[in-house]
Design a protein around this motif. Sequence first.
Motif, PDB file in Angstrom:
ATOM      1  N   ALA A 102       0.819  -1.210   0.000  1.00  0.00           N
ATOM      2  CA  ALA A 102       0.000   0.000   0.000  1.00  0.00           C
ATOM      3  C   ALA A 102       0.854   1.262   0.000  1.00  0.00           C
ATOM      4  CB  ALA A 102      -0.919   0.009   1.223  1.00  0.00           C
ATOM      5  N   SER A 103       0.505   2.198  -0.870  1.00  0.00           N
ATOM      6  CA  SER A 103       1.171   3.499  -0.882  1.00  0.00           C
ATOM      7  C   SER A 103       0.636   4.320   0.291  1.00  0.00           C
ATOM      8  CB  SER A 103       0.889   4.223  -2.202  1.00  0.00           C
ATOM      9  OG  SER A 103       1.438   3.525  -3.288  1.00  0.00           O
ATOM     10  N   VAL A 104       1.529   4.653   1.219  1.00  0.00           N
ATOM     11  CA  VAL A 104       1.118   5.341   2.445  1.00  0.00           C
ATOM     12  C   VAL A 104       2.031   6.537   2.697  1.00  0.00           C
ATOM     13  CG1 VAL A 104       0.678   5.097   4.921  1.00  0.00           C
ATOM     14  CG2 VAL A 104       0.354   3.129   3.408  1.00  0.00           C
ATOM     15  N   PRO A 105       1.505   7.755   2.636  1.00  0.00           N
ATOM     16  CA  PRO A 105       2.329   8.915   2.985  1.00  0.00           C
ATOM     17  C   PRO A 105       2.754   8.846   4.450  1.00  0.00           C
ATOM     18  CG  PRO A 105       0.347   9.586   1.809  1.00  0.00           C
ATOM     19  CD  PRO A 105       0.169   8.147   2.178  1.00  0.00           C
ATOM     20  N   VAL A 106       4.031   9.038   4.703  1.00  0.00           N
ATOM     21  CA  VAL A 106       4.550   9.092   6.077  1.00  0.00           C
ATOM     22  C   VAL A 106       5.315  10.406   6.218  1.00  0.00           C
ATOM     23  CG1 VAL A 106       5.983   7.987   7.826  1.00  0.00           C
ATOM     24  CG2 VAL A 106       4.763   6.569   6.146  1.00  0.00           C
ATOM     25  N   ILE A 107       4.828  11.277   7.090  1.00  0.00           N
ATOM     26  CA  ILE A 107       5.472  12.568   7.310  1.00  0.00           C
ATOM     27  C   ILE A 107       5.710  12.747   8.804  1.00  0.00           C
ATOM     28  CG2 ILE A 107       5.260  15.077   7.121  1.00  0.00           C
ATOM     29  CD1 ILE A 107       3.672  14.707   4.597  1.00  0.00           C
ATOM     30  N   VAL A 108       6.967  12.739   9.180  1.00  0.00           N
ATOM     31  CA  VAL A 108       7.351  12.930  10.581  1.00  0.00           C
ATOM     32  C   VAL A 108       7.452  14.429  10.838  1.00  0.00           C
ATOM     33  CG1 VAL A 108       9.023  12.362  12.363  1.00  0.00           C
ATOM     34  CG2 VAL A 108       8.624  10.756  10.481  1.00  0.00           C
ATOM     35  N   HIS A 109       6.591  14.940  11.710  1.00  0.00           N
ATOM     36  CA  HIS A 109       6.517  16.388  11.935  1.00  0.00           C
ATOM     37  C   HIS A 109       5.886  16.629  13.301  1.00  0.00           C
ATOM     38  CE1 HIS A 109       5.882  20.656  11.227  1.00  0.00           C
ATOM     39  NE2 HIS A 109       6.400  20.547  10.004  1.00  0.00           N
ATOM     40  N   ASP A 110       6.392  17.586  14.034  1.00  0.00           N
ATOM     41  CA  ASP A 110       5.847  17.885  15.357  1.00  0.00           C
ATOM     42  C   ASP A 110       4.436  18.445  15.283  1.00  0.00           C
ATOM     43  OD1 ASP A 110       8.118  17.009  16.647  1.00  0.00           O
ATOM     44  OD2 ASP A 110       9.048  18.990  16.717  1.00  0.00           O
ATOM     45  N   ASP A 111       4.107  19.102  14.176  1.00  0.00           N
ATOM     46  CA  ASP A 111       2.797  19.723  14.015  1.00  0.00           C
ATOM     47  C   ASP A 111       1.958  18.875  13.053  1.00  0.00           C
ATOM     48  OD1 ASP A 111       0.614  21.382  13.075  1.00  0.00           O
ATOM     49  OD2 ASP A 111       1.661  23.097  13.951  1.00  0.00           O
ATOM     50  N   VAL A 112       0.912  18.240  13.578  1.00  0.00           N
ATOM     51  CA  VAL A 112       0.075  17.360  12.766  1.00  0.00           C
ATOM     52  C   VAL A 112      -0.617  18.125  11.642  1.00  0.00           C
ATOM     53  CG1 VAL A 112      -1.957  15.853  12.783  1.00  0.00           C
ATOM     54  CG2 VAL A 112      -0.294  15.715  14.641  1.00  0.00           C
ATOM     55  N   GLU A 113      -1.106  19.313  11.944  1.00  0.00           N
ATOM     56  CA  GLU A 113      -1.812  20.093  10.924  1.00  0.00           C
ATOM     57  C   GLU A 113      -0.883  20.475   9.772  1.00  0.00           C
ATOM     58  OE1 GLU A 113      -4.964  20.732  10.559  1.00  0.00           O
ATOM     59  OE2 GLU A 113      -5.509  19.663  12.398  1.00  0.00           O
ATOM     60  N   THR A 163       3.188  -4.481   3.100  1.00  0.00           N
ATOM     61  CA  THR A 163       4.289  -3.560   2.816  1.00  0.00           C
ATOM     62  C   THR A 163       3.764  -2.134   2.750  1.00  0.00           C
ATOM     63  OG1 THR A 163       5.491  -5.219   1.504  1.00  0.00           O
ATOM     64  CG2 THR A 163       6.115  -2.923   1.185  1.00  0.00           C
ATOM     65  N   LEU A 164       4.451  -1.217   3.415  1.00  0.00           N
ATOM     66  CA  LEU A 164       4.152   0.207   3.314  1.00  0.00           C
ATOM     67  C   LEU A 164       5.082   0.816   2.275  1.00  0.00           C
ATOM     68  CD1 LEU A 164       3.854   1.383   7.053  1.00  0.00           C
ATOM     69  CD2 LEU A 164       2.009   0.727   5.503  1.00  0.00           C
ATOM     70  N   LEU A 165       4.517   1.428   1.249  1.00  0.00           N
ATOM     71  CA  LEU A 165       5.311   2.096   0.225  1.00  0.00           C
ATOM     72  C   LEU A 165       5.350   3.588   0.543  1.00  0.00           C
ATOM     73  CD1 LEU A 165       3.989   0.342  -3.024  1.00  0.00           C
ATOM     74  CD2 LEU A 165       5.792  -0.380  -1.432  1.00  0.00           C
ATOM     75  N   VAL A 166       6.545   4.091   0.832  1.00  0.00           N
ATOM     76  CA  VAL A 166       6.696   5.490   1.231  1.00  0.00           C
ATOM     77  C   VAL A 166       7.474   6.253   0.162  1.00  0.00           C
ATOM     78  CG1 VAL A 166       6.623   4.864   3.668  1.00  0.00           C
ATOM     79  CG2 VAL A 166       8.832   5.058   2.525  1.00  0.00           C
ATOM     80  N   ARG A 167       7.362   7.578   0.232  1.00  0.00           N
ATOM     81  CA  ARG A 167       8.029   8.437  -0.746  1.00  0.00           C
ATOM     82  C   ARG A 167       8.917   9.449  -0.036  1.00  0.00           C
ATOM     83  NH1 ARG A 167       3.942   9.477  -5.834  1.00  0.00           N
ATOM     84  NH2 ARG A 167       2.835   7.489  -5.731  1.00  0.00           N
ATOM     85  N   GLY A 168       9.739  10.130  -0.837  1.00  0.00           N
ATOM     86  CA  GLY A 168      10.583  11.176  -0.284  1.00  0.00           C
ATOM     87  C   GLY A 168      12.021  11.049  -0.741  1.00  0.00           C
ATOM     88  N   ASP A 169      12.849  11.984  -0.290  1.00  0.00           N
ATOM     89  CA  ASP A 169      14.266  11.928  -0.643  1.00  0.00           C
ATOM     90  C   ASP A 169      15.009  11.009   0.318  1.00  0.00           C
ATOM     91  OD1 ASP A 169      14.438  13.397   1.709  1.00  0.00           O
ATOM     92  OD2 ASP A 169      14.911  15.290   0.703  1.00  0.00           O
ATOM     93  N   ALA A 170      16.316  10.903   0.141  1.00  0.00           N
ATOM     94  CA  ALA A 170      17.110   9.976   0.962  1.00  0.00           C
ATOM     95  C   ALA A 170      17.007  10.304   2.443  1.00  0.00           C
ATOM     96  CB  ALA A 170      18.565  10.002   0.501  1.00  0.00           C
ATOM     97  N   ALA A 171      17.050  11.602   2.778  1.00  0.00           N
ATOM     98  CA  ALA A 171      16.959  12.012   4.183  1.00  0.00           C
ATOM     99  C   ALA A 171      15.613  11.614   4.781  1.00  0.00           C
ATOM    100  CB  ALA A 171      17.187  13.515   4.315  1.00  0.00           C
ATOM    101  N   THR A 172      14.545  11.796   3.997  1.00  0.00           N
ATOM    102  CA  THR A 172      13.215  11.419   4.462  1.00  0.00           C
ATOM    103  C   THR A 172      13.126   9.920   4.717  1.00  0.00           C
ATOM    104  OG1 THR A 172      12.192  13.237   3.240  1.00  0.00           O
ATOM    105  CG2 THR A 172      10.750  11.417   3.890  1.00  0.00           C
ATOM    106  N   LEU A 173      13.698   9.136   3.815  1.00  0.00           N
ATOM    107  CA  LEU A 173      13.656   7.680   3.992  1.00  0.00           C
ATOM    108  C   LEU A 173      14.383   7.251   5.251  1.00  0.00           C
ATOM    109  CD1 LEU A 173      14.156   6.311   0.365  1.00  0.00           C
ATOM    110  CD2 LEU A 173      12.046   6.862   1.562  1.00  0.00           C
TER     111      LEU A 173
END
Length: 339
Positions: A222-233, A321-331
């Motif tokens: 599944a394609s799943v956006p994963v964004i690590v951020h202190d602010d959910v909004e 499987t979780l399919l995530v996106r982003g650059d190398a740092a994000t991964l």
Amino acid sequence: MKLGYHIGYWSSGPPEGALEAIRAAEELGFDSVWTAEGYGSDALTPLAWWGASTSRVTLGTNIVQMSARTPTATAMAAMTLDHLSGGRFVLGLGASGPQVVEGWYGQPYPRPLARTREYVDIVRKVVAREEPVTHSGRQYQLPLPGGTGLGKPLKSTVHPLRKHIPIYLAAEGPKNVALSAEICDGWLPLFFAPRTDGFYRAALEEGFARRAEPAKDFEVAASVPVIVHDDVEEAANLIKPALALYIGGMGAKDVNFHHDVFARMGYEEVADKVQDLYLGGHKAEATAAIPTRLVEDTALIGPPAKIRDELAAWEESVVTTLLVRGDAATLRTVADVLS
């Protein structure tokens, strides 16, 4: 749960840092790398080019559009990439929608399930290489009847590295999801939400029940956006524009499968409003109409502790499987949080 890296399809050009991210994914222990195509870049060329710099990860298409190639041409590409990768290729297929199929490829869209069934059957025959390929269906005929009358059944000159290359099907509606379980080796969901797990689990079980033999190691990537951020909004705001595009603009008013996914999820009024605004040219307003809770249903966003807590629901679902996106740092960040 395994992790995969989804490069996606290109916008105006190649995504910056893609090769670095692919190498990082392999170094981090990701299980797979995936490419896509819309109506610009294709899925196969980038996978071969960048995949040549890898040695371990599975290389998959998410997705190859069936209308872009005949079944035999797709089978040829699959066998070629499987050889070049040492047996690491997975063929992800999808029917796309009528706007692309008829507008871009000039192919008929009706009866996509029947077309998919025949398409997969022909690909399987080519790859198995047991006999010259023939097919007499409503969608495809090999050899072609009529014409010069000189066509004859052929068998691939290339011997496959594997006689069974895994095929995954991109699907959103219940009938198509069931079809993936019936005839394929995996399902590629888009906009999956753990709270709808029961709905899709039932669709998969319906398909499994129609198989001649039990499914072995059926995968759900599944394609799943994963964004690590202190602010959910703020994290949600990074995803909402893409959701507005898919819910509102990917398809016609009455034929938008992405809209239908969110309607089934319980967001019918939201989906209708987003679609009306988007098709009316009010993209910013359409984006603003998407509630953060909708984003949270289909993505993992927020501080690390929140993401780790919510990950449990994904691990209990049919997703493998979780399919995530982003650059190398994000991964690297995502791998650290999800490990």
